[in-house]
Write a protein that holds these residues in place. Structure first.
Motif, PDB file in Angstrom:
ATOM      1  N   THR A   5       0.861  -1.187   0.000  1.00 18.00           N
ATOM      2  CA  THR A   5       0.000   0.000   0.000  1.00 18.00           C
ATOM      3  C   THR A   5       0.899   1.239   0.000  1.00 18.00           C
ATOM      4  OG1 THR A   5      -0.009   0.160   2.413  1.00 18.00           O
ATOM      5  CG2 THR A   5      -1.694  -1.256   1.411  1.00 18.00           C
ATOM      6  N   PRO A   6       0.355   2.420  -0.383  1.00 14.58           N
ATOM      7  CA  PRO A   6       1.194   3.625  -0.367  1.00 14.58           C
ATOM      8  C   PRO A   6       1.871   3.855   0.983  1.00 14.58           C
ATOM      9  CG  PRO A   6      -0.848   4.073  -1.509  1.00 14.58           C
ATOM     10  CD  PRO A   6      -0.967   2.686  -0.951  1.00 14.58           C
ATOM     11  N   LYS A   7       1.145   3.561   2.058  1.00 15.87           N
ATOM     12  CA  LYS A   7       1.719   3.772   3.405  1.00 15.87           C
ATOM     13  C   LYS A   7       2.911   2.834   3.630  1.00 15.87           C
ATOM     14  CE  LYS A   7       0.346   4.210   8.228  1.00 15.87           C
ATOM     15  NZ  LYS A   7      -0.659   3.861   9.240  1.00 15.87           N
ATOM     16  N   GLU A   8       2.758   1.570   3.194  1.00 21.65           N
ATOM     17  CA  GLU A   8       3.848   0.595   3.354  1.00 21.65           C
ATOM     18  C   GLU A   8       5.057   0.970   2.493  1.00 21.65           C
ATOM     19  OE1 GLU A   8       1.411  -3.545   4.341  1.00 21.65           O
ATOM     20  OE2 GLU A   8       1.562  -2.862   2.274  1.00 21.65           O
ATOM     21  N   ILE A   9       4.787   1.486   1.276  1.00 20.29           N
ATOM     22  CA  ILE A   9       5.884   1.914   0.398  1.00 20.29           C
ATOM     23  C   ILE A   9       6.650   3.038   1.070  1.00 20.29           C
ATOM     24  CG2 ILE A   9       6.459   2.994  -1.831  1.00 20.29           C
ATOM     25  CD1 ILE A   9       3.813   1.621  -2.899  1.00 20.29           C
ATOM     26  N   SER A  10       5.904   4.003   1.614  1.00 22.86           N
ATOM     27  CA  SER A  10       6.526   5.150   2.290  1.00 22.86           C
ATOM     28  C   SER A  10       7.360   4.695   3.487  1.00 22.86           C
ATOM     29  CB  SER A  10       5.431   6.117   2.738  1.00 22.86           C
ATOM     30  OG  SER A  10       5.967   7.387   2.929  1.00 22.86           O
ATOM     31  N   GLU A  12       8.799   1.773   3.874  1.00 22.14           N
ATOM     32  CA  GLU A  12      10.007   1.106   3.355  1.00 22.14           C
ATOM     33  C   GLU A  12      11.055   2.140   2.954  1.00 22.14           C
ATOM     34  OE1 GLU A  12      11.302  -2.118   2.665  1.00 22.14           O
ATOM     35  OE2 GLU A  12       9.872  -2.566   4.234  1.00 22.14           O
ATOM     36  N   LEU A  13      10.599   3.217   2.299  1.00 25.62           N
ATOM     37  CA  LEU A  13      11.529   4.276   1.892  1.00 25.62           C
ATOM     38  C   LEU A  13      12.147   4.956   3.111  1.00 25.62           C
ATOM     39  CD1 LEU A  13       9.518   5.901  -1.059  1.00 25.62           C
ATOM     40  CD2 LEU A  13      11.513   4.435  -1.251  1.00 25.62           C
ATOM     41  N   ASN A  14      11.375   5.034   4.200  1.00 26.16           N
ATOM     42  CA  ASN A  14      11.890   5.655   5.442  1.00 26.16           C
ATOM     43  C   ASN A  14      13.103   4.918   5.992  1.00 26.16           C
ATOM     44  OD1 ASN A  14      10.051   7.694   5.521  1.00 26.16           O
ATOM     45  ND2 ASN A  14       8.609   6.635   6.862  1.00 26.16           N
ATOM     46  N   ARG A  15      13.222   3.631   5.645  1.00 27.58           N
ATOM     47  CA  ARG A  15      14.361   2.856   6.162  1.00 27.58           C
ATOM     48  C   ARG A  15      15.684   3.351   5.596  1.00 27.58           C
ATOM     49  NH1 ARG A  15      13.541  -2.832   4.385  1.00 27.58           N
ATOM     50  NH2 ARG A  15      15.603  -3.069   5.305  1.00 27.58           N
ATOM     51  N   PHE A  16      15.624   4.006   4.440  1.00 26.32           N
ATOM     52  CA  PHE A  16      16.864   4.434   3.780  1.00 26.32           C
ATOM     53  C   PHE A  16      16.972   5.941   3.574  1.00 26.32           C
ATOM     54  CE2 PHE A  16      15.864   0.136   2.372  1.00 26.32           C
ATOM     55  CZ  PHE A  16      17.040  -0.517   2.708  1.00 26.32           C
ATOM     56  N   ILE A  17      15.836   6.634   3.587  1.00 27.80           N
ATOM     57  CA  ILE A  17      15.856   8.069   3.268  1.00 27.80           C
ATOM     58  C   ILE A  17      15.204   8.845   4.401  1.00 27.80           C
ATOM     59  CG2 ILE A  17      15.102   9.818   1.588  1.00 27.80           C
ATOM     60  CD1 ILE A  17      14.819   6.966  -0.175  1.00 27.80           C
ATOM     61  N   ILE A  18      15.912   9.855   4.860  1.00 29.49           N
ATOM     62  CA  ILE A  18      15.419  10.688   5.962  1.00 29.49           C
ATOM     63  C   ILE A  18      14.621  11.865   5.403  1.00 29.49           C
ATOM     64  CG2 ILE A  18      16.169  12.240   7.844  1.00 29.49           C
ATOM     65  CD1 ILE A  18      16.561   9.199   8.424  1.00 29.49           C
ATOM     66  N   GLY A  19      13.450  12.129   6.011  1.00 25.61           N
ATOM     67  CA  GLY A  19      12.650  13.296   5.604  1.00 25.61           C
ATOM     68  C   GLY A  19      12.054  13.126   4.212  1.00 25.61           C
ATOM     69  N   GLN A  20      11.854  14.260   3.530  1.00 23.87           N
ATOM     70  CA  GLN A  20      11.316  14.320   2.155  1.00 23.87           C
ATOM     71  C   GLN A  20       9.979  13.582   2.044  1.00 23.87           C
ATOM     72  OE1 GLN A  20      12.820  16.485   1.027  1.00 23.87           O
ATOM     73  NE2 GLN A  20      15.011  16.348   1.161  1.00 23.87           N
ATOM     74  N   LYS A  22       6.992  14.631   1.339  1.00 19.52           N
ATOM     75  CA  LYS A  22       6.131  14.977   0.185  1.00 19.52           C
ATOM     76  C   LYS A  22       6.525  14.137  -1.035  1.00 19.52           C
ATOM     77  CE  LYS A  22       7.113  19.359   0.740  1.00 19.52           C
ATOM     78  NZ  LYS A  22       7.259  20.820   0.556  1.00 19.52           N
ATOM     79  N   ALA A  23       7.844  14.013  -1.231  1.00 18.60           N
ATOM     80  CA  ALA A  23       8.322  13.233  -2.390  1.00 18.60           C
ATOM     81  C   ALA A  23       7.982  11.760  -2.221  1.00 18.60           C
ATOM     82  CB  ALA A  23       9.834  13.421  -2.546  1.00 18.60           C
ATOM     83  N   LYS A  24       8.152  11.243  -0.997  1.00 19.64           N
ATOM     84  CA  LYS A  24       7.836   9.828  -0.740  1.00 19.64           C
ATOM     85  C   LYS A  24       6.359   9.547  -0.992  1.00 19.64           C
ATOM     86  CE  LYS A  24      11.381   9.140   2.775  1.00 19.64           C
ATOM     87  NZ  LYS A  24      11.616   9.264   4.203  1.00 19.64           N
TER      88      LYS A  24
END
Length: 443
Positions: A5-10, A12-20, A22-24
């Protein structure tokens, strides 16, 4: 692949990228929309165009990382390419269609690798039998009596067990291997015709008979070669190519970096290349058919994520047709000192974790005091302010300079536990803050 889901994708991205965030959020929706598109009735499916994204933000804030991690999550073919590599048709440089050819090549290799993993066990069994044949050459005599056959089976099993235990690894066997003798064809041409060079090599490679030669190699090496050979026989390349084309057309992601560099600015005189490249890129983003050596590829549903700093130009400087093909604009935030602290400590691939792991290979336990980490991020932030702001990439230069002496002496150190303190950081990096010219050249 699990559908996220979009929330799960976001997350997962949090594990490698800090902040941002809106882009996530934007890329998470774009990825989920691909799955949604597959779920709707077929007659409407082709009408749904991908929602291409432009990420706007200075260098080193995470634009490329977001796109790369997104492709990994989706298990999609992913290509990062700089828009500045292309020039208008008729000028020296790469033609824009090469990005689709490169993406297809990546997809074919990706599917081939997956197929290879699926047939690996079977290929290992077949390769093992061939190795045993090499270790136990069959005599070309009349058929042996039954009791002799049983004895041969017993000795084969005995050899098999010894082979599995690695007792033959150093023994040499004679094996027929393909001879790599491609005709030496060199095409001296303007850059951009490299595809033609590769296609001619492929064509000649397929026309000429495959030569083999006998080589004496170690059993271990022979086993590896035979696994590759057997897995090639088990893989259906027509199916691989078909799956790869399907994957490119339905889930390919092209990350177009440096888009701002081809945006037309109010310059006097002819601006041939910039606007020309935009016009050449336009049909590919709109959806066209590109010829590749694997067949025709439709780009109607490839997701394009463009990025640029847009310091000197704005997205509105792009030609109107291209602007219309990137409906989603996301501005990325500049990084603060707090972001630096989180970037260096929190993600799964954080820099501190990387350096600790690297030095652990030399049996050195590297630790950082909290105030030392704060000092590192403080220095990185100040140097970004004093010189060019290169975002989180500055942390790499600072960390490399800080640990240079330890990395150099690590194999010979008797002290196996090292703690980096604030005083050590100041001692190693302090002078760069005082001397502007030093920080410009070295950090």
């Amino acid at each position: 692949m699990k559908v996220l889901t979009p929330k799960e994708i976001s997350e997962e991205l949090n594990r490698f990228i800090i902040g941002q965030n809106k882009a996530k959020k934007a890329v998470s929706i774009a990825l989920r929309n691909r799955w949604r598109r597959q779920m709707i009735p077929k007659e409407l499916r082709d009408e749904v165009a991908p929602k291409n994204i432009i990420m706007i933000g200075p260098t080193g804030v995470g634009k490329t990382e977001i796109a790369r991690r997104l492709a990994k999550l989706a298990n999609s073919p992913f290509l990062k390419i700089e828009a500045t590599k292309f020039t208008e048709v008729g000028y020296v440089g790469r033609d824009v269609e090469s990005m689709v050819r490169d993406l297809t090549e990546l997809a074919v290799n990706m599917v081939k690798k997956e197929e290879h993993e699926q047939v690996l066990e079977k290929a290992k069994e077949m390769a093992e039998e061939r190795v045993l044949d090499l270790l136990l050459p069959q005599k070309k005599s009349t058929r042996a009596p039954k009791d002799n056959g049983d004895a041969a089976d017993l000795s084969r099993e005995k050899i098999r067990n010894q082979f599995k235990a690695g007792k033959f690894d150093g023994k040499f066997v004679e094996l027929e291997v393909p001879e790599r003798s491609l005709p030496m064809i060199e095409i001296f041409s303007a850059s951009g015709l490299e595809e033609m060079d590769m296609q001619i090599r492929d064509m000649f490679g397929n026309m000429l008979p495959k030569k083999t030669k006998k080589r004496k190699i170690k059993v271990k090496e022979a086993y590896e070669l035979l696994i590759q050979e057997e897995s090639k026989k088990l893989i259906d390349m027509d199916k691989v190519v078909q799956d790869a084309i399907d994957r490119v057309e339905q889930s390919g992601i092209i990350f177009l970096d440096e888009l701002d560099k081809i945006a037309s600015r109010d310059t006097h005189g002819p601006d041939v290349s910039r606007e020309g490249v935009q016009r050449d890129i336009l049909p590919i983003v709109e959806g066209t058919t590109v010829t590749t050596k694997y067949g025709m590829i439709k780009t109607d549903h490839v997701l394009f994520i463009a990025a640029g700093a847009f310091h000197m130009s704005k997205p509105s400087d792009l030609i109107p047709e291209l602007q219309g093909r990137f409906p989603i604009r996301v501005e990325l935030d500049p990084l603060t000192k707090e972001d630096f602290y989180r970037i260096i400590t929190e993600p799964d691939n954080a820099l501190l974790k990387q350096y600790k792991a690297l030095l652990k290979t030399e049996d050195i336990d590297l630790e950082f005091d909290l105030d030392a980490i704060e000092e590192i991020t403080d220095i990185a932030q100040k140097i970004n302010e004093m010189t060019e702001n290169i975002g989180a990439r500055r942390l790499y230069t600072v960390m490399e300079k800080l640990l240079e002496d330890i990395s150099f002496s690590a194999p010979d150190m008797t002290e196996k536990s090292i703690t980096i303190t604030r005083a050590y950081v100041t001692e190693k990096l302090g002078e760069f803050l005082e001397k502007d010219d030093l920080s410009r050249y070295i950090l």
